[in-house]
Design a protein around this motif. Sequence first.
Motif, PDB file in Angstrom:
ATOM      1  N   ARG A 144       7.414  68.705 136.303  1.00  0.00           N
ATOM      2  CA  ARG A 144       6.224  69.535 136.122  1.00  0.00           C
ATOM      3  C   ARG A 144       4.949  68.721 136.341  1.00  0.00           C
ATOM      4  N   LEU A 145       5.023  67.447 135.957  1.00  0.00           N
ATOM      5  CA  LEU A 145       3.845  66.579 136.086  1.00  0.00           C
ATOM      6  C   LEU A 145       3.806  65.853 137.436  1.00  0.00           C
ATOM      7  N   GLY A 146       4.798  66.104 138.267  1.00  0.00           N
ATOM      8  CA  GLY A 146       4.831  65.491 139.594  1.00  0.00           C
ATOM      9  C   GLY A 146       5.166  64.008 139.566  1.00  0.00           C
ATOM     10  N   ILE A 147       5.898  63.567 138.535  1.00  0.00           N
ATOM     11  CA  ILE A 147       6.294  62.150 138.456  1.00  0.00           C
ATOM     12  C   ILE A 147       7.753  62.036 138.916  1.00  0.00           C
ATOM     13  N   LYS A 148       7.961  61.211 139.952  1.00  0.00           N
ATOM     14  CA  LYS A 148       9.330  61.041 140.493  1.00  0.00           C
ATOM     15  C   LYS A 148      10.146  60.172 139.549  1.00  0.00           C
ATOM     16  N   SER A 149      11.441  60.428 139.479  1.00  0.00           N
ATOM     17  CA  SER A 149      12.291  59.646 138.584  1.00  0.00           C
ATOM     18  C   SER A 149      13.603  59.314 139.268  1.00  0.00           C
ATOM     19  N   GLU A 150      14.028  58.050 139.124  1.00  0.00           N
ATOM     20  CA  GLU A 150      15.304  57.641 139.729  1.00  0.00           C
ATOM     21  C   GLU A 150      16.193  56.995 138.693  1.00  0.00           C
ATOM     22  N   PHE A 151      17.491  57.028 138.961  1.00  0.00           N
ATOM     23  CA  PHE A 151      18.462  56.424 138.043  1.00  0.00           C
ATOM     24  C   PHE A 151      19.201  55.281 138.734  1.00  0.00           C
ATOM     25  N   ALA A 152      19.566  54.289 137.946  1.00  0.00           N
ATOM     26  CA  ALA A 152      20.456  53.224 138.423  1.00  0.00           C
ATOM     27  C   ALA A 152      21.489  52.994 137.334  1.00  0.00           C
ATOM     28  N   ALA A 153      22.760  53.062 137.696  1.00  0.00           N
ATOM     29  CA  ALA A 153      23.883  52.913 136.752  1.00  0.00           C
ATOM     30  C   ALA A 153      23.736  53.864 135.563  1.00  0.00           C
ATOM     31  N   GLY A 154      23.275  55.084 135.822  1.00  0.00           N
ATOM     32  CA  GLY A 154      23.157  56.087 134.766  1.00  0.00           C
ATOM     33  C   GLY A 154      21.924  55.938 133.887  1.00  0.00           C
ATOM     34  N   LEU A 155      21.030  54.993 134.228  1.00  0.00           N
ATOM     35  CA  LEU A 155      19.837  54.758 133.403  1.00  0.00           C
ATOM     36  C   LEU A 155      18.580  55.122 134.181  1.00  0.00           C
ATOM     37  N   ARG A 156      17.623  55.749 133.472  1.00  0.00           N
ATOM     38  CA  ARG A 156      16.401  56.171 134.139  1.00  0.00           C
ATOM     39  C   ARG A 156      15.472  54.972 134.355  1.00  0.00           C
ATOM     40  N   ILE A 157      15.104  54.717 135.581  1.00  0.00           N
ATOM     41  CA  ILE A 157      14.129  53.665 135.858  1.00  0.00           C
ATOM     42  C   ILE A 157      12.797  54.166 135.283  1.00  0.00           C
ATOM     43  N   THR A 158      12.255  53.393 134.343  1.00  0.00           N
ATOM     44  CA  THR A 158      11.156  53.899 133.512  1.00  0.00           C
ATOM     45  C   THR A 158       9.886  53.066 133.691  1.00  0.00           C
ATOM     46  N   ASP A 159       8.909  53.618 134.413  1.00  0.00           N
ATOM     47  CA  ASP A 159       7.639  52.886 134.572  1.00  0.00           C
ATOM     48  C   ASP A 159       6.663  53.301 133.460  1.00  0.00           C
ATOM     49  N   GLY A 160       5.433  52.818 133.546  1.00  0.00           N
ATOM     50  CA  GLY A 160       4.446  53.055 132.493  1.00  0.00           C
ATOM     51  C   GLY A 160       4.160  54.537 132.254  1.00  0.00           C
ATOM     52  N   ALA A 161       4.048  55.301 133.333  1.00  0.00           N
ATOM     53  CA  ALA A 161       3.758  56.738 133.171  1.00  0.00           C
ATOM     54  C   ALA A 161       4.978  57.452 132.584  1.00  0.00           C
ATOM     55  N   THR A 162       6.162  57.024 133.010  1.00  0.00           N
ATOM     56  CA  THR A 162       7.397  57.698 132.568  1.00  0.00           C
ATOM     57  C   THR A 162       7.661  57.470 131.080  1.00  0.00           C
ATOM     58  N   ILE A 163       7.419  56.245 130.599  1.00  0.00           N
ATOM     59  CA  ILE A 163       7.736  55.974 129.187  1.00  0.00           C
ATOM     60  C   ILE A 163       6.898  56.863 128.258  1.00  0.00           C
ATOM     61  N   GLU A 164       5.672  57.162 128.682  1.00  0.00           N
ATOM     62  CA  GLU A 164       4.824  58.053 127.856  1.00  0.00           C
ATOM     63  C   GLU A 164       5.447  59.439 127.736  1.00  0.00           C
ATOM     64  N   ILE A 165       5.963  59.934 128.848  1.00  0.00           N
ATOM     65  CA  ILE A 165       6.563  61.274 128.841  1.00  0.00           C
ATOM     66  C   ILE A 165       7.886  61.259 128.074  1.00  0.00           C
TER      67      ILE A 165
END
Length: 319
Positions: free
Chosen positions: A100-121
Amino acid sequence: MLAVLPANRSENPTTQRKTRFMTDAPVISPIDQARILSEALPHMQRYDEETIVIKYGGHAMGAENDAKAFARDIVLLEQTAVNPVVVHGGGPQIATMLKRLGIKSEFAAGLRITDGATIEIVEMVLAGSINKQLVGYINEAGGKAVGLCGKDGNMVTASKATRTMVDPDSRIEEVVDLGFVGEPEKVDLTLLNQLIGHELIPVLAPLATSATGQTFNVNADTFAGAVAGALKAKRLLLLTDVPGVLDKSKQLIPELSIKDARKLIADGTISGGMIPKVETCIYALEQGVEGVVILDGKVPHAVLLELFTNQGTGTLIHK
Ligand SMILES: Nc1ncnc2c1ncn2[C@@H]1O[C@H](COP(=O)(O)OP(=O)(O)O)[C@@H](O)[C@H]1O
Ligand SMILES: CC(=O)N[C@@H](CCC(=O)OP(=O)(O)O)C(=O)O
């Protein structure tokens, strides 16, 4: 003085309410209802005063009524002198919000790669909406839930997680930077011990802090395993949206040894989100948790079926 039974039982508001609930359910005679309760006694005695960690995955949550039914079963556990500790996920709900917020998200080995914007969400969705919703449902069912995350009382401290992945084309191993993803290092039980056994039901969101105060996103299965291990829980139940661990022909594997589970990860039968789940089971067993089960949380009353009946569902992982 003895209370006088109402002449017409159906005029008793309690009876009326029960009758209304029963209309949608299969017809079970009162004697059968009593027998079912009676047969649950040895199971209830087995878990008397025992701690059971239940991980409620984002996929298992489903519709509001499913989550409410889950909450009611958790209250029933507490009512029978079991000490439930709920750890929830929220992967699909995080994905919806990020989209909804237009933030792309990817997974590696079943874990969400989490950048600064993602951790807030992630923190907003897990510790904000989902946690408080579950707390509300448990309290609505008559329980006393306390919503926390691993940051509260320094309950779970974590270090930065990394994973090594093999590039499918070059077959070269490379270290993937997962960003603000944490691996639990230490569980401090001070806060949980204030709640467990005091009629309070801890409901935990899988966030942790680093030694320097950085918030880390922790996979909810991994978090549940760390908490169950530290508590030396009697059972760890991982509720998901599949019947358990499936083999290559998509058939349920009812029991799996640690050795065989590792083989299935290595040969790719177990992939994606099932990897941290199975790794969690192995870790929890090694930490002294007595039994770990991966089961379908969408089956009505999955927790009660698993704990209070002879009908084991899902995949039991053992040493
Ligand atoms: N061998 C397997 N058996 C069952 N599920 C598997 C297997 N390998 C991969 N999966 C995937 O793992 C998913 C469960 O993990 P995940 O999506 O993280 O669930 P949750 O949100 O409940 O934690 C299943 O829906 C399925 O797509
Ligand atoms: C690091 C990592 O992957 N964290 C998970 C935390 C939530 C989770 O695990 O939720 P489920 O149990 O519903 O999958 C995530 O960001 O999706």
